[in-house]
Design a protein around this motif. Sequence first.
Motif, short mmCIF file in Angstrom:
data_model
loop_
_atom_site.label_atom_id
_atom_site.label_comp_id
_atom_site.label_asym_id
_atom_site.label_seq_id
_atom_site.Cartn_x
_atom_site.Cartn_y
_atom_site.Cartn_z
N HIS A 17 -76.12 -104.65 18.36
CA HIS A 17 -77.44 -104.61 19.98
C HIS A 17 -77.42 -103.97 20.87
O HIS A 17 -78.88 -103.84 21.02
CB HIS A 17 -77.78 -106.43 20.17
CG HIS A 17 -77.56 -107.28 19.20
ND1 HIS A 17 -76.74 -108.30 18.37
CD2 HIS A 17 -79.01 -107.61 18.18
CE1 HIS A 17 -77.49 -108.94 18.14
NE2 HIS A 17 -78.69 -109.01 17.22
N ALA A 18 -76.31 -104.17 21.01
CA ALA A 18 -76.08 -102.50 22.08
C ALA A 18 -76.21 -101.29 21.83
O ALA A 18 -76.75 -100.93 23.15
CB ALA A 18 -74.57 -102.64 23.06
N PHE A 19 -75.90 -101.31 20.73
CA PHE A 19 -76.09 -99.70 20.25
C PHE A 19 -77.68 -99.88 20.27
O PHE A 19 -78.69 -98.74 20.36
CB PHE A 19 -75.39 -99.72 18.90
CG PHE A 19 -75.74 -98.09 18.64
CD1 PHE A 19 -74.89 -97.30 19.11
CD2 PHE A 19 -77.01 -97.66 17.39
CE1 PHE A 19 -75.36 -96.06 17.57
CE2 PHE A 19 -76.77 -96.73 16.79
CZ PHE A 19 -75.75 -95.53 17.18
N SER A 20 -78.72 -101.02 20.15
CA SER A 20 -80.43 -100.61 19.31
C SER A 20 -80.76 -100.18 20.54
O SER A 20 -81.35 -100.07 21.07
CB SER A 20 -80.20 -102.02 18.62
OG SER A 20 -81.83 -101.62 18.14
N ALA A 21 -80.23 -101.48 21.23
CA ALA A 21 -80.95 -101.55 22.73
C ALA A 21 -80.54 -100.33 23.60
O ALA A 21 -81.43 -99.42 24.35
CB ALA A 21 -80.34 -102.27 23.80
N LEU A 22 -79.17 -99.53 23.63
CA LEU A 22 -79.23 -98.43 24.43
C LEU A 22 -79.69 -97.51 23.88
O LEU A 22 -80.49 -96.36 24.45
CB LEU A 22 -78.15 -97.74 24.14
CG LEU A 22 -77.05 -99.14 25.19
CD1 LEU A 22 -75.50 -98.81 25.18
CD2 LEU A 22 -77.43 -98.64 26.89
N THR A 23 -80.04 -97.15 22.20
CA THR A 23 -81.14 -96.04 21.65
C THR A 23 -82.58 -96.36 22.00
O THR A 23 -83.23 -95.08 22.04
CB THR A 23 -81.01 -96.23 19.92
OG1 THR A 23 -79.22 -96.08 19.94
CG2 THR A 23 -81.31 -95.34 18.72
N VAL A 24 -82.87 -97.51 22.38
CA VAL A 24 -84.77 -97.50 22.80
C VAL A 24 -84.21 -97.08 24.34
O VAL A 24 -85.64 -96.38 24.06
CB VAL A 24 -84.66 -99.35 22.72
CG1 VAL A 24 -86.15 -99.09 23.45
CG2 VAL A 24 -84.79 -99.66 21.49
N TRP A 25 -83.26 -97.32 25.01
CA TRP A 25 -84.08 -96.58 26.39
C TRP A 25 -83.53 -95.76 26.41
O TRP A 25 -84.18 -94.42 27.17
CB TRP A 25 -83.01 -97.34 27.27
CG TRP A 25 -83.66 -99.00 27.75
CD1 TRP A 25 -83.94 -99.07 29.16
CD2 TRP A 25 -83.49 -100.08 27.63
NE1 TRP A 25 -85.17 -100.29 29.17
CE2 TRP A 25 -84.50 -100.99 27.80
CE3 TRP A 25 -83.47 -100.74 26.23
CZ2 TRP A 25 -85.69 -101.53 28.31
CZ3 TRP A 25 -84.27 -101.99 25.63
CH2 TRP A 25 -85.06 -102.66 26.82
N ASP A 26 -82.75 -94.71 25.74
CA ASP A 26 -82.29 -93.23 25.81
C ASP A 26 -83.36 -92.96 25.14
O ASP A 26 -83.54 -91.88 25.52
CB ASP A 26 -81.23 -93.10 24.37
CG ASP A 26 -79.68 -93.38 25.44
OD1 ASP A 26 -80.06 -93.45 26.50
OD2 ASP A 26 -78.65 -93.19 24.81
N VAL A 27 -84.06 -93.43 24.21
CA VAL A 27 -85.38 -92.68 23.62
C VAL A 27 -86.03 -92.74 24.26
O VAL A 27 -86.86 -92.16 24.47
CB VAL A 27 -86.07 -93.07 22.59
CG1 VAL A 27 -87.17 -92.58 21.50
CG2 VAL A 27 -84.86 -92.88 21.18
#
Length: 279
Positions: A17-27
């Motif tokens: 989830h951390a990977f997904s959330a950080l990717t969302v905010w990075d994008v």
Amino acid sequence: MRTRFAPSPTGPLHLGHAFSALTVWDVAKKLGGTALLRIEDTDRARARPAFEQGIFNDLAWLGLQWPTPVRRQSDQIADYETALTTLATRGLLYPCSCSRREILDAGAIAGAEGLVYPGTCRHRTMADAQQGDALRLNLAACLAETGALRSFTELGRGQPVIHEISPDWLLGQLGDPVLKRKDSGDIAYHLACPYDDAHQEITHVVRGVDLWGLTPYQVLLQQLMGWNTPQYWHHELITDASGKRLAKIDKSKALSKYRAEGASPADIRAMIGLPISSC
Ligand code: GLU
């Protein structure tokens, strides 16, 4: 540009989830947009307020910020029911009483995303819906109504790729999806997710590639309901064979445990292979 992270509060967040959330905010940052948080809690038997609170705590600890109020799907049930009524009125839904056992016994084949519903209840009409029946979308009826299907753009592969959705794939590999669940009457993800993406004016859906195969259902509903189709960015999962370093981490361990053991958000980024510079 608006994207979202849409966890289900059915357990603690872990490194995936951390990977997904950080990717969302990075994008969102890369594209100059906004990332929203949405709570997908339509599974009433499994969703818990404590898990929802854990999501807020963990994401804030990771340094993420989101506009409030946060949309919670359990607050939108009346709107989803209205969408179901619209589909039912157009003859696109049917009631289904089949259990998983009955579906197997009817000779269901394994498709791309699980069993393909064999159509046992497809002859039924909404007029004979019984308490506790599931509601399924009749894909053949949808295809007759839509004609040519919408495509969607995938951005998660470096270059934008246009994906055509094939009727054969929908019918043969996915099958009629449940939009309202049997017995619980819960609204299914397949309806709530595209409904919310449309109503929150999401322009980019950033999420794990595990949901890629279900995207055709969502695009079909967008077409049927006259909703916009966002662009999709399906990211790899940290469970993929993406390097030995990632294989060594405990992917099922709660993020809050790493925090309690003294890990920093930068440590989490390093563990899951995300560059610190994009924080
Ligand atoms: N609620 C879904 C999950 O936790 C995510 C849905 C989505 O991002 O489309 O897997």
